[in-house]
Design an enzyme around this catalytic site. Sequence first.
Site, PDB file in Angstrom:
ATOM      1  N   VAL A  16       0.856  -1.178   0.000  1.00  0.00           N
ATOM      2  CA  VAL A  16       0.000   0.000   0.000  1.00  0.00           C
ATOM      3  C   VAL A  16       0.895   1.231   0.000  1.00  0.00           C
ATOM      4  O   VAL A  16       2.057   1.175   0.410  1.00  0.00           O
ATOM      5  CB  VAL A  16      -0.959   0.042   1.210  1.00  0.00           C
ATOM      6  CG1 VAL A  16      -1.956  -1.091   1.133  1.00  0.00           C
ATOM      7  CG2 VAL A  16      -0.183  -0.008   2.519  1.00  0.00           C
ATOM      8  N   SER A  17       0.353   2.353  -0.464  1.00  0.00           N
ATOM      9  CA  SER A  17       1.179   3.538  -0.689  1.00  0.00           C
ATOM     10  C   SER A  17       1.452   4.354   0.566  1.00  0.00           C
ATOM     11  O   SER A  17       2.478   5.012   0.668  1.00  0.00           O
ATOM     12  CB  SER A  17       0.521   4.436  -1.743  1.00  0.00           C
ATOM     13  OG  SER A  17       0.377   3.737  -2.957  1.00  0.00           O
ATOM     14  N   THR A  18       0.552   4.350   1.527  1.00  0.00           N
ATOM     15  CA  THR A  18       0.731   5.165   2.721  1.00  0.00           C
ATOM     16  C   THR A  18       0.507   4.333   3.970  1.00  0.00           C
ATOM     17  O   THR A  18      -0.126   3.282   3.943  1.00  0.00           O
ATOM     18  CB  THR A  18      -0.244   6.356   2.731  1.00  0.00           C
ATOM     19  OG1 THR A  18      -1.586   5.855   2.725  1.00  0.00           O
ATOM     20  CG2 THR A  18      -0.036   7.250   1.514  1.00  0.00           C
ATOM     21  N   GLN A  21      -3.121   3.305   4.992  1.00  0.00           N
ATOM     22  CA  GLN A  21      -3.882   2.353   4.207  1.00  0.00           C
ATOM     23  C   GLN A  21      -3.663   0.948   4.780  1.00  0.00           C
ATOM     24  O   GLN A  21      -2.617   0.644   5.337  1.00  0.00           O
ATOM     25  CB  GLN A  21      -3.438   2.376   2.746  1.00  0.00           C
ATOM     26  CG  GLN A  21      -3.888   3.618   1.981  1.00  0.00           C
ATOM     27  CD  GLN A  21      -3.422   3.574   0.538  1.00  0.00           C
ATOM     28  OE1 GLN A  21      -2.240   3.600   0.247  1.00  0.00           O
ATOM     29  NE2 GLN A  21      -4.376   3.499  -0.367  1.00  0.00           N
TER      30      GLN A  21
END
Length: 301
Positions: A16-18, A21
């Site tokens: 996941v990007s952050t 998340q």
Amino acid sequence: MAPPLSKARLIGYARVSTEDQAHDAQLDELKAAGCAEIHQEHGSGASRARPVLARLIREIKPGEVLVVVRLDRLARSVSHLLEVIETLEAKKAHFRSLQDPIDTSTPQGMFSLQVLGAVAQLERSLISERTRAGIKAAKARGKKPGNPGMRERRPDAIRKITLAREKAYLDELIAGADKWMPTVRRMRPHQSWEDVVRVLGDSGQPWTVARLRRAVGKLVAQRMADSALLKPASRKNPEDRLMTLIAGIAMADPDLSLRGIAAQLERMRERTPRGGSTWSASSVRKQLDRARKAGFTLPAP
């Protein structure tokens, strides 16, 4: 959800990007597909600096399958995807995306991959063509190409460009580390940097001592490699150096036969203990036996 895959050992990768998340949805799909283990990572899709993925690819074994839910969970671009899959194929491992028609263990999946490769090549050609057209148009309007701040040597522009280049260099190092770091880990610090470079060079990787030391230093600074790799190698008498060099070659490629090691030594123009230029399998075996007695962990004879 995709049905469970074949009997091959499946290794899941979720990203996941952050930090805020959650991986939950990806984990559910990967578990339903039958993944024996799942690796999780937080990281932007625009960056190749993914230590979890790099370690996974480095440690994956022949016959195992790297599984993701979607292609964008693995790669930032088609070229990056193809690079990762090429590395897996070289290790005799496979790749599958649950929601895309990519499964390198099947003919249909390989065909889809070839189509992606053609698309990537077309994309590169179009970008290059647009870049040339943009430069030509700018020149026609009297504008100079390049960064105005760099032309004026402004400190803020120089610093920004330097940081961007450093990040690109680190991303490239991490993306390709599985091709050369295993050899470095097995040989350093027992072997000199010169000998490590010679072994890597024989496998087709163009390194110099300065470039390799800088690359390893960068990974150590990122805590992706042990600082012990940078310690000076102890001085050895010629025969001990030869023993550890041959041990390093054997550890770098456990599938290499005695005759294969001998051929590599000859390509490296390494002299035998008696000064000859032709190596025999028995001479290699003798040096490996010495290395085992000296405490080196070597592949089974």
